[in-house]
Design a protein around this motif. Sequence first.
Motif, PDB file in Angstrom:
ATOM      1  N   SER A 206      42.725  81.741  64.997  1.00 10.91           N
ATOM      2  CA  SER A 206      42.799  81.303  63.608  1.00 10.91           C
ATOM      3  C   SER A 206      42.517  79.817  63.496  1.00 10.91           C
TER       4      SER A 206
ATOM      5  N   GLU B 149      43.379  77.759  61.321  1.00  7.93           N
ATOM      6  CA  GLU B 149      44.461  76.926  60.798  1.00  7.93           C
ATOM      7  C   GLU B 149      45.639  76.804  61.748  1.00  7.93           C
ATOM      8  N   GLN B 150      45.667  77.646  62.774  1.00  7.43           N
ATOM      9  CA  GLN B 150      46.795  77.644  63.705  1.00  7.43           C
ATOM     10  C   GLN B 150      46.600  76.597  64.805  1.00  7.43           C
TER      11      GLN B 150
ATOM     12  N   ARG C 272      44.054  74.465  55.097  1.00  8.37           N
ATOM     13  CA  ARG C 272      45.419  74.971  54.936  1.00  8.37           C
ATOM     14  C   ARG C 272      45.372  76.079  53.882  1.00  8.37           C
ATOM     15  N   ASP C 273      45.908  77.235  54.228  1.00  4.88           N
ATOM     16  CA  ASP C 273      45.915  78.391  53.318  1.00  4.88           C
ATOM     17  C   ASP C 273      44.528  78.691  52.752  1.00  4.88           C
ATOM     18  N   GLY C 274      43.529  78.593  53.614  1.00  5.75           N
ATOM     19  CA  GLY C 274      42.170  78.950  53.204  1.00  5.75           C
ATOM     20  C   GLY C 274      41.475  77.923  52.333  1.00  5.75           C
ATOM     21  N   LYS C 275      42.121  76.785  52.147  1.00  4.44           N
ATOM     22  CA  LYS C 275      41.515  75.745  51.302  1.00  4.44           C
ATOM     23  C   LYS C 275      41.411  74.426  52.071  1.00  4.44           C
TER      24      LYS C 275
END
Length: 417
Positions: free
Chosen positions: A214, A216-217, A267-270
């Motif tokens: 991922s 974001e991870q 972050r959160d797809g944004k």
Amino acid sequence: MSATVRPNHVSAIDLDAGPGLMEATISGTNAVRAGVMFDGTRQHGPSTVLIHEGRIIGVETGRFEPPHDVPVLDFGADAFLMPGLIDAHTHLVFDASATSTAAVTGDYDRPALLDRMRATAASVLRAGITTVRDLGDRDYVTLQLRAEFAERPERGPHLLTAGPPLTTHGGHCYFLGGEATGDDLAGAIRERYERGCDVVKIMASGGQMTQGSSLEQNQYSAAELATAVETAHRLGMPVAAHAHGVQSIRNAVVTGVDFIEHCSFLRDGKVVADADLLDAIAAAPTVVSGTFGFSRLPEGKPGLLALLDDMRAAFAELARRDARVVVGTDGGVSPIKPHNVLPYAVADDLRQIGFTPEQALAVVTSRAADALGLGWNKGRISEGADADLLVVSGSPLADPARLRDVRAVFRSGIRVR
Ligand SMILES: [Zn+2]
């Protein structure tokens, strides 16, 4: 003009016939002339550059006649002479196909891989990209190419290489063989140092090309990143951290990572670029390597295009804060990321981000050289610098697309196109 001027014995050869196979070398002194010159920082009128044994030994602007025994290659009034371009992030092991990692996953044919990488490097050079930092190979194959191009600069760009990127077990790009965590990190970095790598690449966050990873991870804890930075710095090596997620970017800044690769602020797809993080990046010595340059935009993916716009906006904020921004194309990872894609970043991204025409060219020449620790001999047309030169038709300051209208490329004074 110095007293070392000698007549030229082997003149430059135009090599449009084949990529990077030129056998000629230049001895003596040559002069290259163009109607406009960009020296890596600013523009000048008609200029003459004197080249001797691969180096620039003189730069003359305005009316200048070199000694009669120095051959002058005059590209004419509409020619634009500038330093060769610098790409801060590429992967010569990937083949820029839809399955770009397949050729280096599992068993692979090393001689065949090296042959493809040589052809790729030649095409990079012919696009005017004379210095490339490779941020992730397999089995240190790029070290062999680095040695070959140091010996025969006409065959490929000046190479800086990271070897296999450090990653967690099964983490982003694990198939390149660089898995190491916790106490194993220091040993893995020492191995890269002993083999002669120029930089340590570490996957601080997950990435796009690896199933189950991922963006974001975080892959590594801040403590692990700190260990990597401390170990590498003790050995005199900079650290480049692949970081898409906001938290991984924050960790990279806090731990003193030298280069943040991608820096996508996800972050959160944004794209979420808070002012305090932007300020922290700008205040740190960290260089931010933006992943720009696409041979065509990702069609039919409006979400991706919107993200790209938001990332450009975040980089505009970084530029406004005078953060140290360079471009690393990530060349080779997909069909819209061929290894010679860098000129597109100037036209499509840097200008949109808000860099002036001269700043945009500096980002891919002098500023990139300074960031990569090569400021003394790359990215500038100045006395003593390597004669890595690009000549294009028309001014890329007026129209950045001109950067792709290549008329000639010189690498260490040898004309390769
Ligand atoms: Zn990459």
